[in-house]
Write a protein that holds these residues in place. Structure first.
Motif: not given
Length: 482
Positions: A189, A192, A199, A201-202, A206
């Motif tokens: 990961y 941003d 992030d 939420d990202v 993932k």
């Protein structure tokens, strides 16, 4: 013992040690003397380096180095390890108390060893044990060759999700050329692309898509804090083990600068660290774990490690005892405060920082605005007596070798007593060098990512200004070699 008498004792100890070394190989003694002189005369801003105390350094130079001590406390494969048991127990006790961890394993020789112990402990706990139960075996000695094939297949198909190298992660967090990237089916990961910030939420999306066994948090070049409570939530949602590598910021955890959701110990099942960097101890590693993983981590030898370095474990005990003193919390807070001062100094002079600042111990400067690569900037700064290291920035067009960034850390100069004004001056010196350095060309006259030219007189002028600060804050004050 008074400070003056202690300084004389330390000086006598090092003088005597260097005399003994010189009687066998004088070139090593001379290089050792020169290293002290070089460190005293330069601005050390490498985020992963620090200055250990004389007590910690002297502890490493003892006959504990002569001992083999494979195994664990009270359960060694060699005889006469009672004194090793003592120092290993003390180091583990100090680590548990300092960090508030249920269990501490102090044998790893380095950070990568600590991570390997953690990875294999997770595999043993979450893959090996369930597989043994399914195959009807009490331990690996009862496995048939066919069973071994099953176990190897299951070990080799586990997934790891870690922070990408260019976003600030470490090569042991799943970087493909590293053993961690070969052990696991891995994905990474990032941060941003606009802000450079994590992030969550990202990361969650993932993790839900990839379903890793291990979610690795922690960093080596991310200049912000991490919410480990959120990372644990994400790990729990997908059935992953949360492992945190706090090698860089362990001193800020020990010094209670990072607390609550920013303290990984209450949230991660396994936490690894080095004992140098911001902890200011010897070069080595630690694994801190919740009770469910303690037995597996304790198998670090023979699972991953061989004989522990007993003299370094003794030095870990000394350094961790130092970190438990009240003044270490003051020191840790100064590390973070000084990083903010350094970042503000850069920003007020128009430099570009990844994430726009810092709230930990490091600052990541994007040098592309000066028209330089990280390698050119690192070399030009070294010419001026400013010791740094080049580092990738998110989406780095120059890759991991030349890079577009320079990483700065404040632990070492904070140890020397540098404060707000000095770090603002450091920023000024860095900008002066970089703004007066231009990229060079190769032998064919083409643009080069490595060569550079700095205006005449700049390096000497910066060294002179730096020397004024260094003289006010001497390294190992009172230590005088004859």
């Amino acid at each position: 013992m008074t400070d003056e008498r202690l300084a004389k004792t330390v000086s006598s100890a090092y003088d005597a040690a260097l005399e003994v070394i010189a009687s066998v190989e004088p070139r090593v003694a001379e290089a050792t003397r020169q290293e002290l002189a070089d460190q005293r005369g330069s601005l050390k801003l490498i985020a992963s380096e620090n200055y250990a105390s004389p007590a910690t350094l002297l502890t490493m130079g003892t006959w504990f180095s002569d001992k083999y001590a494979e195994g664990t406390v009270g359960h060694r494969f060699y005889a006469a390890c009672q004194n090793v048991d003592t120092v290993e127990s003390l180091a583990a006790e100090h680590a548990r108390e300092l960090f508030g961890a249920p269990y501490a394993y102090v044998q790893p020789h380095s950070g990568i060893d600590a991570n390997l112990v953690a990875f294999w402990s997770i595999l043993a706990n979450r893959v090996e044990t369930p597989t043994l139960q399914r195959l009807g075996a009490k331990n690996v000695n009862e496995l048939t060759e066919e069973d071994w094939e099953t176990l190897r297949h299951e070990f080799g198909n586990q997934r790891l999700l870690g922070m990408s190298l260019d976003a600030g992660g470490h090569l042991t967090h799943g970087f493909r050329p590293n053993i961690s990237g070969k052990m696991f089916h891995q994905q990474q990961y990032g941060t941003d692309p606009e802000t450079g910030l994590l992030d969550y939420d990202v990361v969650r999306a993932k993790a839900q898509e990839f379903r890793p066994l291990v979610l690795v948090a922690g960093y080596s070049a991310y200049p912000r804090r991490v919410n480990f409570a959120k990372m644990r939530e994400i790990a729990d949602e997908v059935g992953a083990v949360l492992m945190v590598d706090m090698a860089h910021f362990a001193g800020l955890v020990a010094g209670k600068v990072f607390t609550g959701d920013e303290d990984p110990i209450p949230h991660a099942q396994i936490v690894t660290t080095t004992t140098h960097k911001s902890l200011r101890g010897p070069r080595g590693g630690l694994v801190l774990a919740q009770e469910e993983f303690a037995a597996d981590v304790d198998r670090g030898c023979p699972m991953v490690l061989g004989g522990p370095l007993s003299h370094v474990m003794a030095a870990k005990a000394v350094a961790l005892a130092e970190a438990r003193q009240p003044e270490f919390r003051t020191y840790a807070q100064h590390i973070a405060d000084n990083a903010k001062s350094l970042a503000e100094g850069f920003l007020t002079r128009g430099a570009k920082l990844v994430t726009g600042g810092t709230d930990n111990h490091l600052v990541l400067l994007d040098v592309s605005g000066f028209g330089l690569t990280g390698r050119q900037a690192e070399s030009a700064l070294l010419d001026a007596g400013v010791v740094t290291n080049r580092n990738s920035v998110p989406g780095d067009p120059n890759g991991a070798w030349y890079t577009s960034g320079i990483r700065f850390g404040t632990p070492a100069l904070t140890t020397r007593g540098f404060g707000h004004e000095e770090f603002d001056t450091v920023a000024d010196l860095v900008v002066e060098v970089l703004s007066k350095t231009r990229p060079g060309t190769n032998k064919a006259g083409a643009p080069s990512k490595a060569t550079y030219a700095t205006e005449d007189g700049v390096a000497d002028r910066v060294k002179d200004r730096a020397a004024e600060m260094l003289d006010r804050h001497p390294l190992y004050p009172g230590l005088q070699l004859s």
